[in-house]
Design an enzyme around this catalytic site. Structure first.
Site, PDB file in Angstrom:
ATOM      1  N   HIS A 120       1.347  -0.853   0.621  1.00  0.00           N
ATOM      2  CA  HIS A 120      -0.161   0.057  -0.070  1.00  0.00           C
ATOM      3  C   HIS A 120       1.229   1.362   0.395  1.00  0.00           C
ATOM      4  O   HIS A 120       1.174   2.271   0.695  1.00  0.00           O
ATOM      5  CB  HIS A 120      -1.384   0.260   1.232  1.00  0.00           C
ATOM      6  CG  HIS A 120      -2.400  -0.530   1.453  1.00  0.00           C
ATOM      7  ND1 HIS A 120      -3.104  -0.620   0.253  1.00  0.00           N
ATOM      8  CD2 HIS A 120      -2.691  -2.050   1.425  1.00  0.00           C
ATOM      9  CE1 HIS A 120      -3.825  -1.292  -0.109  1.00  0.00           C
ATOM     10  NE2 HIS A 120      -4.018  -2.267   1.038  1.00  0.00           N
ATOM     11  N   HIS A 193      -7.279  -3.818  -5.106  1.00  0.00           N
ATOM     12  CA  HIS A 193      -6.263  -2.229  -5.513  1.00  0.00           C
ATOM     13  C   HIS A 193      -6.034  -1.900  -6.883  1.00  0.00           C
ATOM     14  O   HIS A 193      -6.256  -0.948  -7.467  1.00  0.00           O
ATOM     15  CB  HIS A 193      -5.793  -1.654  -3.781  1.00  0.00           C
ATOM     16  CG  HIS A 193      -6.924  -1.551  -2.999  1.00  0.00           C
ATOM     17  ND1 HIS A 193      -7.787  -0.477  -2.431  1.00  0.00           N
ATOM     18  CD2 HIS A 193      -7.524  -2.131  -1.852  1.00  0.00           C
ATOM     19  CE1 HIS A 193      -8.241  -0.339  -1.684  1.00  0.00           C
ATOM     20  NE2 HIS A 193      -7.640  -0.935  -0.644  1.00  0.00           N
ATOM     21  N   HIS A 266      -4.768 -13.188  -3.830  1.00  0.00           N
ATOM     22  CA  HIS A 266      -4.413 -11.914  -3.181  1.00  0.00           C
ATOM     23  C   HIS A 266      -5.521 -12.409  -1.806  1.00  0.00           C
ATOM     24  O   HIS A 266      -4.970 -12.303  -0.393  1.00  0.00           O
ATOM     25  CB  HIS A 266      -5.136 -11.110  -3.659  1.00  0.00           C
ATOM     26  CG  HIS A 266      -5.239  -9.813  -3.015  1.00  0.00           C
ATOM     27  ND1 HIS A 266      -4.008  -9.287  -2.310  1.00  0.00           N
ATOM     28  CD2 HIS A 266      -6.140  -8.796  -2.788  1.00  0.00           C
ATOM     29  CE1 HIS A 266      -4.209  -8.141  -1.340  1.00  0.00           C
ATOM     30  NE2 HIS A 266      -5.658  -7.422  -1.658  1.00  0.00           N
TER      31      HIS A 266
END
Length: 440
Positions: A120, A193, A266
Site C-alpha cells: 500500500h 486495489h 491475494h
C-alpha cells in the site's frame, strides 16, 4: 519508465511540490513523441535518510537506495496521447505467445520462497521487508539483489493508501531484473486495489500518490502546485485506464501463482476458481488491463471469478478472518483441503485482510495470512515476511520473520514429510523463465 519518471520530476511525497523558477511552466512530458533523452532532476536538499527515501531523488547510473522511485522497469512504453488505442492493443497481443496472453500460473523455485504482504504505497516498509528477508543490501549506497536463487512473491495491493505507489512498483521490477540474472525472481500479484485503479476507482488514493501519477504523466508543475484536481485526476486515469502505461505494467502481474507446492492469491483460491481455470484468470485479467479487444471487436472485460464479488480471487476473505466460529473453521478447512488437494499443494498464502496479530497461519499451517497491515496508511505495523525453505531432511519449513525492537524475531513451523499424491494439477507446471518475462 525510469527516464519518463525522472523527466517528470517524480517525487512521491504527500505534499504538492512548489514550482521551480523556470522560463517554462511545463515539465518534459513522457507523452511527447519528441522526448527521447533522459533528463535528471536536481537532487533534493540534504535531509534525514528516511526523508530521502520518500523523495526518491535522481542519481547517476546505478539505482540507489535514495531513488527507489526512479528504478528501471523493463518493457514499459509511454505512448503520446495521439496514439491509436487499437494499434496499441494489437501490439500488446502480438508481443505475447499465442498459447496464452497472461503470465504463467506455475513456476519453479530452486531456493527459498519469500512472501511479502500488502505494501500500500509504503516504500520504506517494502525496503525493510526485503532487507529482513536477506535479498536486498546496499553496495556503496546503491541497492543490490543478494538473494541468489530466492523467489520473492508480493501478494498484491501495492497501490492505494500510501504515497509511493509507482516507486514501489519500480523497486520490485528492478529487483526482479537483478534476481533473474542469479536464478531468482520477484513476482507481484494483482490485488483488488490494482483492479480498482484500472477500473477508475480512486477512492483510496492519497494526495501524494495523485501527485506522483500526475508527474509520471508529465503534468506541469504549475498545474500540480495549483491543485488543479480535474487535470490531476485525468492524468491518473490516463496512466491507469485499460491500455494505459501503468495498467499495462500491472498486466504483467499474475492474479494466481503457484511456486513449487505453495499457492499464492491475494484474497484466496476457492474450488470454483479452479473449475473456471487458473491460467484463464491470469489471461483475462491481463487482457483487460492491456486494453485488448476480443475477436468480435469489443473490449476485453475483467473476469468475474477474479474480481467480481466477495467470493472472487481478489476480494474473498474466506481464509483471512482471525476470529471464526467452529462452523466457519470447518467450512474454511473443507474449501482449503479441496483446493490444495486439486493442485497437489502443501500450503496457500493470502493477503488482503489485515491481521491484527501479524503474520499467522490457520488450518494446521495450510494457509498463511501475510497482510500484517505494515503500511503507514493501514496499521503501520512492524515489517514482517514469511519464508519457505527445506531442511536437511527435505521437509518444508515455514519461518515467520518480524522486525522487533532488539532485532528480528523468528517463528518456525516444520511440515511433515510429503506423501506421494495421485491428484494431478489442472495443467503442467512451467519452469521459471530466465531473463525478462516472455509475456511482457
Amino acid at each position: 519508465m525510469a527516464a519518463a519518471l525522472s523527466s517528470a520530476g517524480l517525487h512521491p511525497s504527500c505534499t504538492a511540490p512548489a514550482a521551480r523558477p523556470s522560463s517554462s511552466t511545463h515539465n518534459h512530458s513522457p507523452w511527447r513523441p519528441d522526448c527521447t533523452s533522459q533528463l535528471r532532476c536536481q537532487p533534493a536538499a540534504a535531509c534525514r535518510r528516511t526523508l530521502l527515501l520518500q523523495l526518491a531523488v535522481c542519481a547517476a547510473q546505478r539505482p540507489s537506495r535514495l531513488n527507489a522511485a526512479t528504478f528501471q522497469a523493463p518493457s514499459v512504453s509511454f505512448l503520446p496521447p495521439s496514439s491509436n488505442r487499437t494499434t496499441q492493443a494489437s501490439e500488446v497481443r502480438a508481443a505475447v505467445p499465442k498459447h496464452h496472453t497472461g503470465p504463467p500460473v506455475y513456476v519453479q523455485a530452486t531456493g527459498r520462497i519469500i512472501a511479502i504482504g500488502d505494501i500500500h504505497g509504503d516504500l520504506q516498509k517494502a525496503l525493510s521487508c526485503l532487507e529482513m528477508a536477506g535479498v536486498l543490501a546496499e553496495d556503496d549506497g546503491h541497492i543490490k539483489w543478494v538473494g541468489g536463487d530466492t523467489v520473492v512473491v508480493q501478494l498484491g495491493d501495492v497501490l492505494d493508501r500510501g504515497d509511493c505507489e509507482i516507486g514501489s512498483v519500480l523497486l520490485l521490477r528492478e529487483l526482479d531484473r537483478q534476481a533473474r540474472q542469479q536464478g531468482g525472481a520477484v513476482y507481484m500479484l494483482n490485488g483488488n486495489h490494482e483492479s480498482l485503479n484500472v477500473a477508475g476507482d480512486f477512492r483510496y488514493v492519497t494526495p501524494g500518490a495523485f501527485f506522483e501519477s500526475a508527474r509520471a504523466a508529465g503534468l506541469s508543475e504549475a498545474d500540480i502546485a495549483a491543485g488543479d484536481q480535474r487535470r490531476i485526476l485525468q492524468a491518473r486515469w490516463y496512466l491507469y485506464q485499460p491500455g494505459g502505461a501503468m495498467a499495462r505494467e500491472l498486466a504483467k502481474n499474475p492474479t494466481v501463482l503457484v511456486v513449487n507446492d505453495v499457492v499464492f492469491a491475494h484474497g484466496g483460491l476457492l474450488p470454483h476458481h479452479l473449475k473456471y481455470g487458473l491460467q484463464r484468470i491470469n489471461d483475462e485479467v491481463g487482457d483487460w488491463m492491456n486494453g485488448a479487444t476480443r475477436p468480435d471487436g469489443t473490449q476485453a472485460a475483467p473476469p468475474f471469478p477474479a474480481m467480481g464479488d466477495a467470493n472472487s480471487v481478489q476480494w474473498n476473505r474466506t481464509f483471512g478472518k482471525e476470529r471464526v466460529s467452529d462452523y466457519e473453521r470447518m467450512h474454511m478447512n473443507m474449501q482449503l483441503r479441496s483446493t490444495l488437494d486439486s493442485l497437489n499443494a502443501r500450503a496457500m498464502v493470502v493477503g488482503h485482510t489485515p491481521q491484527m496479530s501479524g503474520v499467522n497461519c490457520e488450518c494446521d499451517g495450510r494457509v498463511w495470512r501475510v497482510d500484517a497491515g505494515m503500511s503507514s496508511g493501514v496499521l503501520d505495523a512492524a515489517p514482517q515476511v514469511l519464508e519457505f525453505s527445506h531442511d536437511n531432511e527435505g521437509k518444508l519449513v515455514a519461518r515467520m520473520l518480524r522486525q522487533a525492537m532488539h532485532g528480528v524475531e523468528a517463528t518456525t513451523r516444520t511440515y511433515p514429510a510429503a506423501q506421494p499424491s495421485s491428484p494431478e494439477r489442472p495443467s503442467s507446471p512451467s519452469p521459471m523463465d530466465t531473463g525478462a518475462p516472455s509475456y511482457a
